[in-house]
Every structure is written in structure tokens, then in C-alpha cells.
Write an enzyme that holds these catalytic residues in place. Sequence first.
Site: not given
Ligand code: AQP
Length: 332
Positions: A112, A195, A198
Site C-alpha cells: 500500500k 486479488k 477496492k
Molecule cells: N479478494 C478477496 N478475497 C477474499 N477475501 C478478501 N478480503 C478482501 N479482499 C478479498 C477480506 O475482506 C475483509 C475485509 O477487508 P478490509 O476491510 O481490510 O478491506 P481490504 O482488505 O482493505 O479490502 P481490499 O479490497 O482488499 O482493499 P485493499 O486492497 O485496498 O486493502 C478482510 O478479511 C479481507 O481479508
Amino acid sequence: RPRALSGIQPTAGSFHLGNYLGAIRQYVDLQETHDAYYMVVDLHAITVPQDPATLRANTRLAAAQLLAAGLDPERCTLFIQSHVPEHAQLAWVMNCLTGFGEASRMTQFKDKSARQGADRTTVGLFTYPILQVADILLYQADAVPVGEDQRQHIELTRDLAERFNTQFGPTFTVPAPHIVREVAKIYDLQDPTAKMSKSAPSPKGLVNLLDDPKASAKKFRSAVTDTDTVIRFDEENKPGVSNLLTIHSALTGTGIPELEERYTGKGYGALKTDLADIFVAWVTPFRERTQAYLDDPETLDSVLAKGAEKARSVAAETLAAAYDRIGFVPAK
Ligand code: AQP
């Protein structure tokens, strides 16, 4: 009953299909077997810049989606992280037990911060996993339902719980990740080796639950597969097809071998179109339920207020025990 704890960020507004299949579905299941605590992690959200009005709206929207997905306030405790000040308080303690090198090894931070650039990366983003440690340990959680991307943070939580317990005496339950292998990582529909996220470089392969279902159906129909024609689960050689089979199986409850058989001799088009229809049929009532919770802010706020009260009683007890072990003079 064993305890479960998990949190989800409100930042994007809509949850995506990876969040739902990888994490939220497990939240719903664990309500049946665990004393379960789930929170919308607004403190985590501000590790990157947020517009205040949007953050406020998205936090309520996140809670509405969790209820729409099947969280039942009678069977779990749902709350907003910032309503429980003990999270920030225990996080400070955990910051003081974490090595700088240890925190620097967190791969999510590396990814990130690389995406954001060094001058826009905050110290909050760096210490985010340590706040997550506090989130989990405050509730003495046994199980933490998360997707695969969170495994390293749960490892850190286990290390810090053990470190504290060794240094100051048994205080914290050492938690285990609850990761369901089949859905632990849902992939981007356009780049099935990345993966679903968002913060993907393009939204084309990202399926948001609150987007217009027609637009999401189109994303399924134009999902990237391969130049072969055989529908077979093979993550290494056929990541796109395998991802579609995973999603199909998770949404319908049909086993992958049965799906492989069903689609024998049919083209990728049939799988994609069917999946688009299956998703729309699932997501349409989900969207309606989310809207119903948003239309009734009094009920939503009351669920969150009750949740915060219950969460605080657990968190305060744990924090007091930790403060005592550390040697802080109790407040009279
Ligand atoms: N692609 C995925 N497959 C399975 N599980 C996923 N999670 C996120 N993406 C996947 C799980 O969702 C939960 C909430 O996640 P968060 O609130 O931490 O959001 P995040 O991980 O920030 O979501 P993103 O979309 O992956 O954003 P980025 O890439 O910006 O960090 C967690 O339990 C996560 O494992």
C-alpha cells in the site's frame, strides 16, 4: 462458547464480492457457533485520507450491508470501532511491544505504501496492523474470520499475545485465523492473478455489491479466461476459469467437480452468463435489504449503540487487566 472477532473497513462505500465471500459469509456462519464481535473499523479507515461526510455515511452503509448480509444483532455484537476507545488505548501498549523491523515486514504495508508513494504514507498506515492486534486481543478472540491477505497480521497478533503473556503473565487468548481455503482469495475478473481489491488499478474486474447489478453482470460476461475452451479447475494454468468456478460454487453451494461435469462441452460463454444471472439473483435482494436498513436510521443506530455498549464492557475488562499487568497505577 469460543469468541470470534473481525473488522471491515467502511472506506469504499460498497463491499465487493471478495469481502463478502472471503470474510463476511464466515462472520454470518460463526454467529451460530461463537460469541461473535464484528465491527466497522473507522479508525483503520483514516490511515488514508477520508472526507468526513463520506466517512460518516460509509460507516453507516457498511453496518447496513453487514446486517443485509445476515448478521443478526440478536446473535452477534455489531459495533463501530471508534465507539470503543479501548482499541486505541491497547494499540498504544502493543506499539510499545512491537519491533520496528517486525512492523516493517508487513507485506500489506509495503504494497500500500508503494502504491501511495512515500510522501503520502502516514505513520498510521504503518502501525495499522498493531491496531488490528489490539482489536483482536481486546475481545480474547479464539477465531478471526478473514481472507488470505490478512494471514500475516493474525500471525503478528499471535506473536504479540504470546510476547505479552510471557513478559507480564497470562492475559490474552492467542487467536487463530479462520480462513476458508476455497474462498480465501477471490480474484479480479480482468486480472485473475491479482486479488479482487477496492484499490485495483482498474475497476473493470471489481464486483461491488451495491453497483447496478446490470453493470456487474456485464463484468462477469466479459471476465478474462484463457484461449483454451475446457472448463476445469486449475488455478495455475486456468486462473480465470478457476475463479469463476469458485464464485459459482460459493454462491450456489454446488461442488466444483459437479460444475466441471455440468459444463463439459459447453463454452466459457455459458459459464459466464450463468454466473452473471446467479450473481444478479443473489445481489438484488441484498441491495434491497441494505436500503431498508438505511431507510430506518433509528434501528440502525440503536443496533450500533447496543453493540458498542456490549463491546465496551468486554474491552474495558481486558484493557484493565493489561494495564494492571504492565504496572500502571489504577485510577481511583
Ligand atoms: N479478494 C478477496 N478475497 C477474499 N477475501 C478478501 N478480503 C478482501 N479482499 C478479498 C477480506 O475482506 C475483509 C475485509 O477487508 P478490509 O476491510 O481490510 O478491506 P481490504 O482488505 O482493505 O479490502 P481490499 O479490497 O482488499 O482493499 P485493499 O486492497 O485496498 O486493502 C478482510 O478479511 C479481507 O481479508
